[in-house]
Each structure stands twice: as C-alpha cells, then as structure tokens.
Design an enzyme around this catalytic site. Sequence first.
Site, short mmCIF file in Angstrom:
data_model
loop_
_atom_site.label_atom_id
_atom_site.label_comp_id
_atom_site.label_asym_id
_atom_site.label_seq_id
_atom_site.Cartn_x
_atom_site.Cartn_y
_atom_site.Cartn_z
N SER A 40 0.84 -1.20 0.00
CA SER A 40 0.00 0.00 0.00
C SER A 40 0.88 1.25 0.00
O SER A 40 1.67 1.46 -0.91
CB SER A 40 -0.96 -0.03 1.19
OG SER A 40 -2.05 0.85 0.99
N ASP A 184 -5.82 -3.84 -2.17
CA ASP A 184 -4.74 -3.39 -1.29
C ASP A 184 -3.93 -4.54 -0.69
O ASP A 184 -4.47 -5.51 -0.17
CB ASP A 184 -5.35 -2.55 -0.16
CG ASP A 184 -4.35 -1.64 0.48
OD1 ASP A 184 -3.39 -2.13 1.09
OD2 ASP A 184 -4.53 -0.41 0.39
#
Length: 303
Positions: A40, A184
Amino acid sequence: MKPKIGLALGSGGARGLAHLGVLKALEEEHIAVDYIAGSSMGAVVGAMYAQNPDINTVTQKFVQFLNGEDYKTLGLKLLLPSNDQPPSFLSHFAQVIAKRIIVNIAQSRTGIIKTERLTSAIVSLVDDGDIRDTKIPFAAVATDLNSGQTTVFTEGNIQEAVVYSASIPGFVAPHNFDGKLLTDGAVTAPVPVFEVRQLGANFIIAVNVGINTIKPLDNPNIIDILTRSDTLRGIVQAKLQMQHADIQIHPDVKDAHWNEFDRYEEFMQAGWEATHAQIPLIKRKLEKSAGFFNRVFTLITRR
C-alpha cells in the site's frame, strides 16, 4: 561478507509517510538497503526510493505532490475524519456513506474514488518503467480477493503494480489482472517481511506504521464492533509478520487516521525518531550477521 539488507515497508495510508523518516535515518547512518518490498503506502514510498535512492529528492517530490493540484483532485480531503472517528478503513467507509460525504453512490459501484484519480496520483509520484529496472530491487504486494493470496510484483509496469497495491478496499475498485481480482496489499501482507526475504534479503528491517493506541469503545453499535474487530485483526496480523524480522520499527503514529496527510511532517519525524533509536541495535546485529556469514563462507571455501 555483508548481509543483504531488506526493508519491508508496511501499509497505513498517510501514516506511511513515516517511511520517509525511516529512510532518512538509515541514509544518515550510511546503512544501505539492498532490497525493498512495500504494501500500500509502503509500496508508493518504496517504489519511489527504489527508483531514486536519495531521500531528500523523494521527500521533496512527495511534499510537492501533497501541496499540488494532483492531490487535491484525488478527493481525499473530502474524506477527512472527524476527531472522534475510529482509524479503521472499514469504519471510515461506513461513516462516509452515512454522512453522505460522497453523493450519488450507486449500488453497483465498487469504490468511491475513481481508479483514474489514484492512477494519476501514482503517476505523479512514481516514474514510469519496469520494476526490474529500479536501482534497488523492489517488490509491490497486492491481495487477490478471489484466492485470498498475496500477489507479489517483481516485474512489469511499476506504476500499475503500485496502483494495485494501494487500492484501499471500499474506496478504490479492485482490479482484474491475470485472472485475479486485486486490492490493497494490506489485506494479507500489512508488513511484507516474507516478500522482501523472497527477493534475496537475509537481514530484514520491518516498519509497521499501524496505529499505536486504540481508544476504548464507549457504548458501541454494530458498526463499531465490526470495525474494532477488523482493526484488531490487522494489528495482530502485522505483529505476526513483524516477528520474522531482524529489526522491528514501529513509529509513534498514535491513533492517527490513514487519511490525515496534512500531518506528514509529524509522521516523517516519528519515522526518523523510531529508526534513530534502533540504530545501535541495527549496527550490532549487522556486525554479528556479517561475522556469521564470513565464518560460513570460510568453511565453504575450504572444502
């Protein structure tokens, strides 16, 4: 023989800007990183540094982005939490819908922020190119929603890989890639320790930018309970992954929300301070590891 240092940069949204402070402290002590894996926001910072291993250049570029039009058009400022809002992605998503901050959300929508806006932001920060061409070997991690497995990108377009890794569930739609539905990297690998080891590192410095403190729940509702459960799951998962690192760094980001990018200076300072405090331990362990590898190398060459 020098140990191969791997840096595992964890997820955490704006808190991930603490990674810039971590890199600054390592540079100041001339501790060179051989491999980087990021999840991320860790993938964003990691990709930038892997391409241009100069922390002043990377930091300046990030600050310019936060003060520029690309960040404004991303729409994240509209999603800033209230002071009493929990820091979980899941909770904030529910609050956004409840308060109608984002209007006209159709039932068929899979994300609040348009993928094109996230892509534009990443393009502003990460240079175009193939992951294999970075100056420091780099990996971006994402999560396949269909299999529940972590997908590791060590080749291919670096901007696309970072977009996949940074697509916060509920906020950015998942991506179809090679038969996978990617979101993610924080979902399965909040701190990609195993992934940076797979790159070839044998001395791992892991950075967890998850929240440090959790406020007690006061008369919680169903959403509060589900949110806290999700938050605790992430905390426990990150701790389990951190245990496999040689050095654990956890900047004091307190209970900061993932979207508080206006606090970037505070986060960077927290990253620097947490790393600076660990420098003596890092040097001792590196020296010990170097001695071990030299002994092993000597035994092998004598045979």
